[in-house]
Design a protein around this motif. Sequence first.
Motif, PDB file in Angstrom:
ATOM      1  N   GLY A  52       0.784  -1.218   0.000  1.00  0.00           N
ATOM      2  CA  GLY A  52       0.000   0.000   0.000  1.00  0.00           C
ATOM      3  C   GLY A  52       0.819   1.271   0.000  1.00  0.00           C
ATOM      4  N   ARG A  53       2.126   1.144  -0.008  1.00  0.00           N
ATOM      5  CA  ARG A  53       2.956   2.357   0.010  1.00  0.00           C
ATOM      6  C   ARG A  53       2.994   2.991  -1.372  1.00  0.00           C
ATOM      7  NH1 ARG A  53       5.819  -1.430   3.010  1.00  0.00           N
ATOM      8  NH2 ARG A  53       5.997  -0.934   5.222  1.00  0.00           N
ATOM      9  N   LEU A  54       2.821   4.302  -1.394  1.00  0.00           N
ATOM     10  CA  LEU A  54       2.926   5.044  -2.646  1.00  0.00           C
ATOM     11  C   LEU A  54       4.388   5.195  -3.033  1.00  0.00           C
ATOM     12  CD1 LEU A  54       0.317   7.838  -1.858  1.00  0.00           C
ATOM     13  CD2 LEU A  54      -0.011   5.870  -3.364  1.00  0.00           C
ATOM     14  N   PRO A  55       4.682   5.409  -4.311  1.00  0.00           N
ATOM     15  CA  PRO A  55       6.073   5.652  -4.709  1.00  0.00           C
ATOM     16  C   PRO A  55       6.647   6.859  -3.977  1.00  0.00           C
ATOM     17  CG  PRO A  55       4.663   5.331  -6.624  1.00  0.00           C
ATOM     18  CD  PRO A  55       3.755   5.454  -5.445  1.00  0.00           C
ATOM     19  N   GLU A  56       7.932   6.852  -3.800  1.00  0.00           N
ATOM     20  CA  GLU A  56       8.589   7.993  -3.164  1.00  0.00           C
ATOM     21  C   GLU A  56       8.421   9.246  -4.027  1.00  0.00           C
ATOM     22  OE1 GLU A  56       9.982   8.150  -0.182  1.00  0.00           O
ATOM     23  OE2 GLU A  56       9.407   6.052   0.136  1.00  0.00           O
ATOM     24  N   ALA A  57       8.323  10.385  -3.373  1.00  0.00           N
ATOM     25  CA  ALA A  57       8.219  11.651  -4.096  1.00  0.00           C
ATOM     26  C   ALA A  57       9.503  11.918  -4.879  1.00  0.00           C
ATOM     27  CB  ALA A  57       7.945  12.787  -3.128  1.00  0.00           C
ATOM     28  N   GLU A  58       9.331  12.499  -6.054  1.00  0.00           N
ATOM     29  CA  GLU A  58      10.501  12.862  -6.863  1.00  0.00           C
ATOM     30  C   GLU A  58      11.007  14.242  -6.458  1.00  0.00           C
ATOM     31  OE1 GLU A  58       9.993  12.062 -11.017  1.00  0.00           O
ATOM     32  OE2 GLU A  58       9.139  10.062 -10.635  1.00  0.00           O
ATOM     33  N   SER A  59      11.972  14.760  -7.205  1.00  0.00           N
ATOM     34  CA  SER A  59      12.668  15.986  -6.790  1.00  0.00           C
ATOM     35  C   SER A  59      11.740  17.182  -6.645  1.00  0.00           C
ATOM     36  CB  SER A  59      13.787  16.316  -7.787  1.00  0.00           C
ATOM     37  OG  SER A  59      13.253  16.473  -9.093  1.00  0.00           O
ATOM     38  N   ASN A  60      10.600  17.151  -7.318  1.00  0.00           N
ATOM     39  CA  ASN A  60       9.647  18.256  -7.219  1.00  0.00           C
ATOM     40  C   ASN A  60       8.623  18.050  -6.110  1.00  0.00           C
ATOM     41  OD1 ASN A  60       8.210  16.191  -8.331  1.00  0.00           O
ATOM     42  ND2 ASN A  60       7.398  17.340 -10.075  1.00  0.00           N
ATOM     43  N   GLY A  61       8.794  16.978  -5.320  1.00  0.00           N
ATOM     44  CA  GLY A  61       7.902  16.724  -4.207  1.00  0.00           C
ATOM     45  C   GLY A  61       6.625  15.986  -4.576  1.00  0.00           C
TER      46      GLY A  61
END
Length: 289
Positions: A268-277
């Motif tokens: 259920g974890r969402l992907p990590e945020a990228e450099s723009n948040g």
Amino acid sequence: MPSSAQIQAFFDEATHTVTYLVADPATRQAAVIDPVLDYDHRSGKASTASADRVLAAAHEQALEIVWVLETHAHADHLSAAPYLKERTGAQVAIGEHIREVQILFRPVFNLDDVSGDGSEFDRLLRDGETLAIGDLTVGVMHTPGHTPACVSYRIGDAVFVGDTLFMPDYGTARADFPGGSARTLYQSIQRLLALPPQTRLFMCHDYKAPGRDHFAWETTVADERARNVHVHEGVSVDEFVALRQHRDATLAAPTLLLPSIQVNIRAGRLPEAESNGVRYLKVPIRLSN
């Protein structure tokens, strides 16, 4: 023996999913089965409104949520398991064959961060294993066919069957996803239908079969044996496989298949945020000739 469990259902009409809050009245410990994260695919917006309703009910009843139990890696909704874990400290559990599902789908989305060993979950459950909700005993039944990792949870005379079965007037789960098998699904269903006739079966979904004017998610083994439109008594495995394969060939992919799978095999974890948040989900694109 009748279950002394206190069972409360929460129906999410957007995904036709039923989440259950199952509690031991004596100790006030509880589990949440198949929680939903609200997600609008058209806008990419997600919210925890459905999960918050479950939390509010638990708070009102002074329940301590100690488990989040997934029946499988759902293809039709995103799981709210991480949110519930964050809010309650509950452990997240799923069947041990989630490893196979991770390995099947990891290359589809090129998900290098998916382990393939199920370590994203707090506990992987074997067939026949038990866990406790206070003084209640939860028995784990491996019921594959819809996916390799499907499990059902038996608590006294109540069984939470995930997507293995639907209400008698609607039938059974599809078996055409990678790793699915109509023949295996039939065997899993027969295992459920071998339970005592009065056993209560709680569905993970209801789509309100034609002619029925209300949603429903609780039935019995006896009712499924007598009336299930796909697999009532007397239907052979070959008849079921032919029916299931014919029906599956007509079904479109679930609306939330692509976002759900890549999130749910991560517990259920969402992907990590990228450099723009911002977090991004992947959509594999295959050009046809």
